[in-house]
Design an enzyme around this catalytic site. Structure first.
Site, PDB file in Angstrom:
ATOM      1  N   HIS A 184     -36.209 -32.201   9.404  1.00 37.60           N
ATOM      2  CA  HIS A 184     -34.801 -32.376   9.044  1.00 37.60           C
ATOM      3  C   HIS A 184     -34.546 -32.362   7.537  1.00 37.60           C
ATOM      4  CE1 HIS A 184     -33.891 -33.084  13.239  1.00 37.60           C
ATOM      5  NE2 HIS A 184     -34.831 -33.997  13.279  1.00 37.60           N
ATOM      6  N   GLU A 200     -26.586 -37.826  20.881  1.00 35.26           N
ATOM      7  CA  GLU A 200     -25.710 -36.679  21.105  1.00 35.26           C
ATOM      8  C   GLU A 200     -26.518 -35.541  21.694  1.00 35.26           C
ATOM      9  OE1 GLU A 200     -24.228 -35.918  17.158  1.00 35.26           O
ATOM     10  OE2 GLU A 200     -25.732 -34.398  16.822  1.00 35.26           O
ATOM     11  N   LYS A 206     -21.264 -42.610  10.825  1.00 32.88           N
ATOM     12  CA  LYS A 206     -21.259 -41.313  11.514  1.00 32.88           C
ATOM     13  C   LYS A 206     -20.477 -41.371  12.830  1.00 32.88           C
ATOM     14  CE  LYS A 206     -24.026 -39.994   8.219  1.00 32.88           C
ATOM     15  NZ  LYS A 206     -23.350 -39.577   6.991  1.00 32.88           N
ATOM     16  N   ARG A 227     -20.885 -36.083  -1.708  1.00 31.18           N
ATOM     17  CA  ARG A 227     -21.540 -36.049  -3.022  1.00 31.18           C
ATOM     18  C   ARG A 227     -21.898 -34.608  -3.338  1.00 31.18           C
ATOM     19  NH1 ARG A 227     -26.290 -34.554  -0.633  1.00 31.18           N
ATOM     20  NH2 ARG A 227     -26.877 -35.748   1.194  1.00 31.18           N
TER      21      ARG A 227
END
Lengths: 167, 496
Positions: B237, B203, B119, B294
Site C-alpha cells: 500500500h 469495505e 474515514k 496536504r
C-alpha cells in the site's frame, strides 16, 4: 596475466592483453579513473563511459556498486586462488539454525514459544523498522530453542533472535 | 484580517522540507527549519534562513511535538506553518492549535482535515455529496465478531482499514473468512500504534483496480482540479512509481473524476492543495477512497505536465492571494514519471537499510528533476521513513519518459546505503509496466521484481572495474616497496 574474478559462486576469467582485457574470447579495452578518497569510479569500456561506486572492501573482496546493486568481487591470480582452494573448507551446516534480524529494528511480537514445533514458513518474530511491521518466517521446520529477545527490545542487524533445532 | 506573511516555519524534514524552503524563497519569504538531533546536519537545515532544534531523534520527541513547533514559530516570528506531508500534516488538532495561536496553517481549515480524517464519516459525507464510494460499512466495527457478519453482507474479498489511517498502515485484505478475525486484530493493533486509534472498518475489495488520484487546488474564489496521477504501482500500500497523466484516463474521464474531486473538496470547505484518491476499475467506474489534505509526495509529476508549482500555489493561497492557474480545462503536456528512491535494499527483499551516503552522483540533463533530502555524507537512520529522494522525469510521451527514467536510474549512483534503485530499474523494464498494464496488485503478481536473480552472470563492468582496482592496488604496494602483493583486505581501510 589471467585474473579469476569471483562473485558469490560464479567465476569469470579475465586476461590482460595490452590496454585491454579478454573476457570470453572478446577483447575489451578498459580504463579506470578515480580520485583518491572518492567512492566514485569512472570506467571506460570499449569507449563507453560507466559510473560505478566503490564501497571499500570486505574479506570477500572489492565492494563494487553497479546499477544500484552491491557486488562483492574477489580478484585473484592463479597462485592466490590455488592457495585458497587448498585451505580447509568449513564443514557443511547442520544442527540448529539461527534466526537473525535482517535489519535493525524493534521486536514487536514473538509469535512462538520455547519448545514449540513449527513448519517451514511459520511466522516467528515480528520486527518493526521504519514504521512497518515485518514478519520473519521459519526458514525450515524445527523446534524453537532459545528465544534471545523480548518484545520492545531494539536489535541490530544480524542479531540472533532465536534458534530452530531439529524436530 | 491576518497580517502579511514574511516568514514561514517548515514543520517537516527531508526532501519535502527542502522543496518547501525553496518555494518560500521563490515567493520572497523567509523559511524557518525545525529539526531533531538526527537531522542537525541535514541539507534542509542548512538551506533555511533560521533553524530551531525540536528535540531528540524519535519523531514523538521532535517532529510530532505541537507545543515545541508552535513555540519555535513564535520565537522566530513566523506567521505561517507549512506541515509538508506525513508527521502532523493531517492532524486536525495541529491545524487548530495554529489557528488558535493566530498563525496561518498552510493547508486547509482544521475543520476540513477533521471531516476527511475520519474515514468513516468522510464516506458518509462523500456519499451525500454525490461522490461515488466503494460498497462497504460506514460504521467502525465494535468488535471482531461483528466483522464476520459485516463481511458476509459486503461480500469477499474484504478490505480491513483503519478509520484514522493513511499510508497503508492498519490495512489488510481478507479472501478467506477463516482469516478475518486475525486480520481485524492485527490491523487494529497496527492502527492503535500508528494513529493512537484502533478502530477499523470493512469495505469491498475491488479486484485489480488502478489507483488514480486527482489533484485539487482551492483558493478563496474557486476550486479546480489539476488532472490525475496514476499511482497503481504500490508495495504494501505504499506508492513506488507515480506518473501523470494515466494511460487509463482520457479527457472525458478526467473531467468526470475531476468534477467528483472538486465536489468532494467543496463538501468540506477545502482550501489549498489536496488530493482525492480513487480506485479506478477496468469498467471505467471509479470510487472515492480518501482525501489527502496536504501536499502529496508525488506532486512533482503534476507540476511537470501542467507547468504549475503546487507548493508556491499553497503559499499564495495561504497569504489570501488567488492561485495563478489559468481558467478553463487544463491539458497535460507530455508525460512525467516519478520513482521514489528509498533506503530499502534491492538485494535483500527491500528490507530497510541504514548507513552513511559515501558517494552520490545525481543524473542531470533535460527533463530530469531530483528532489532530495540527502547529500554525500548524510547519515540515513531508522528513525524516519525510508525515502531519500525522488527522481522525476518529463518527456514528450510515455515511452520517451520511461526511456529517460531508465537512463537516469542508470546514472544515479548511491554508495554506502543499500537502496531500491536496482528494484526500480527492474520495474521500469517490466513488459507490463512498459505497456501500461498496471493495477494496484501489479507488484503482488510479480514478486520476482523484489529480489535479485541468483543466476545472473557477473556484469562485465563490475568484473573489469574490480580487476583494474586490484591491479592498481598491487602496483601501489609494489611502489611502496612491499615485498609481496598482499590481499586487498589489509589495505582496505586506507580507502576510507
Amino acid at each position: 596475466m589471467t585474473w579469476f574474478v569471483t562473485v558469490n559462486d560464479r567465476t569469470l576469467e579475465v586476461t590482460r592483453d595490452g590496454d585491454a582485457f579478454v573476457v570470453d574470447g572478446v577483447r575489451v579495452p578498459a580504463t579506470l579513473v578515480r580520485t583518491p578518497g572518492r567512492a566514485e569510479l569512472r570506467l571506460t569500456l570499449d569507449g563507453r563511459a560507466v559510473v560505478l561506486g566503490l564501497d571499500g572492501h570486505s574479506p570477500s573482496g572489492w565492494r563494487v556498486m553497479h546499477q544500484g546493486l552491491l557486488h562483492e568481487v574477489r580478484v585473484e591470480d592463479e597462485r592466490t586462488r590455488e592457495l585458497r582452494s587448498r585451505a580447509p573448507v568449513p564443514k557443511g551446516a547442520g544442527g540448529p539454525v539461527q534466526l537473525k534480524a535482517p535489519m535493525p529494528g524493534l521486536v514487536v511480537r514473538i509469535a512462538v514459544r520455547e519448545g514449540e514445533q513449527v513448519q517451514a514458513g511459520a511466522g516467528l518474530v515480528v520486527l518493526e523498522a521504519m514504521k512497518m511491521e515485518n514478519e520473519l518466517k521459519a526458514p525450515r521446520a524445527g523446534v524453537v530453542q532459545g528465544i534471545r529477545v523480548n518484545p520492545g527490545q531494539t536489535v541490530e542487524k544480524g542479531a540472533v533472535l532465536l534458534q530452530l533445532g531439529d524436530v | 484580517m491576518t497580517p502579511p506573511i514574511t516568514r514561514v516555519l517548515v514543520a517537516n524534514r527531508g526532501e519535502i522540507a527542502v522543496r518547501i524552503i525553496r518555494a518560500c524563497h521563490a515567493e520572497g519569504l523567509e523559511a524557518v527549519a525545525v529539526y531533531s538531533d538526527a537531522d542537525r546536519h541535514a541539507p534542509f537545515v542548512a538551506l533555511a534562513d533560521h533553524a530551531v532544534r525540536l528535540g531528540p531523534a524519535p519523531s514523538a520527541e521532535s517532529y510530532l511535538r505541537i507545543d515545541a513547533i508552535l513555540a519555535a514559530a513564535k520565537d522566530m516570528g513566523a506567521q505561517a506553518i507549512h506541515p509538508g506531508y506525513g508527521f502532523l500534516s493531517e492532524r486536525a488538532p495541529f491545524a487548530r492549535a495554529i489557528e488558535e495561536a493566530g498563525l496561518i496553517f498552510v493547508g486547509p481549515p482544521s475543520s476540513a482535515i477533521e471531516a476527511m480524517g475520519d474515514k468513516t464519516a468522510a464516506r458518509r459525507l462523500m456519499q451525500a455529496a454525490g461522490v461515488p464510494i466503494v460498497p462497504g460499512a460506514v460504521q467502525p466495527l465494535s468488535d471482531p465478531a461483528e466483522a464476520v457478519e459485516v463481511a458476509q453482507r459486503i461480500g469477499y474479498p474484504v478490505l480491513v482499514k483503519a478509520a484514522a489511517g493513511g499510508g497503508g498502515k492498519g490495512m489488510r485484505v481478507v479472501h478467506d473468512p477463516a482469516d478475518l478475525a486475525a486480520a481485524v486484530t492485527s490491523a487494529s493493533s497496527e492502527a492503535l500504534k500508528s494513529f493512537g486509534d484502533g478502530s477499523v472498518y470493512l469495505e469491498r475489495f475491488v479486484e485489480r483496480p488502478r489507483h488514480v488520484e486527482i489533484q485539487v487546488l482551492a483558493d478563496h474564489q474557486r476550486t479546480v482540479h489539476v488532472g490525475e496521477r496514476e499511482c497503481s504501482v504500490q508495495r504494501r500500500h505504499q506508492k513506488v512509481v507515480e506518473e501523470a497523466p494515466s494511460v487509463a484516463v482520457d479527457a472525458a474521464l478526467r473531467e468526470r473524476m475531476g468534477a467528483a474531486a472538486v465536489a468532494a473538496a467543496q463538501a468540506v470547505g477545502y482550501r489549498g492543495a489536496g488530493t482525492c484518491e480513487f480506485l479506478l476499475a477496468d469498467t471505467g467506474e471509479f470510487f472515492f477512497l480518501e482525501m489527502n489534505t496536504r501536499i502529496q509526495v508525488e506532486h512533482p509529476v503534476t507540476e511537470l505536465v501542467y507547468g504549475v508549482d503546487l507548493v508556491r500555489e499553497q503559499l499564495r493561497i495561504a497569504q489570501g492571494l488567488p492561485m495563478t492557474l489559468p481558467h478553463g480545462p487544463l491539458v497535460p503536456n507530455g508525460w512525467a514519471i516519478e520513482c521514489r528512491i528509498t533506503s530499502e535494499d534491492s538485494a535483500n527483499g527491500l528490507l530497510p537499510s541504514s548507513g552513511v551516503i559515501r558517494a552520490l552522483t545525481v543524473p542531470e540533463g533535460e527533463g530530469i528533476r531530483w528532489d532530495s533530502g540527502v547529500v554525500e555524507g548524510s547519515e540515513v537512520t531508522l528513525f524516519y521513513d525510508s525515502m531519500l529522494a525522488k527522481l522525476i522525469v518529463h518527456a514528450a510521451d510515455r515511452p520517451a519518459a520511461i526511456a529517460r527514467m531508465r537512463e537516469a536510474l542508470d546514472e544515479l549512483l548511491i554508495v554506502g546505503v543499500a537502496t531500491n534503485v536496482a528494484f526500480q530499474r527492474r520495474l521500469l523494464a517490466h513488459p507490463d509496466f512498459i505497456s501500461g498494464a498496471i493495477d494496484i496488485q501489479f507488484l503482488d503478481r510479480h514478486p520476482e521484481l523484489l529480489s535479485t536473480s541468483d543466476t545472473a552472470a557477473i556484469p562485465i563492468e563490475v568484473a573489469l572495474a574490480a580487476v583494474l582496482l586490484e591491479e592498481e592496488h598491487r602496483q601501489a604496494r609494489r611502489n611502496a616497496g612491499e615485498a609481496h602483493a598482499a590481499r586487498p583486505s589489509r589495505w582496505g581501510t586506507a580507502l576510507e
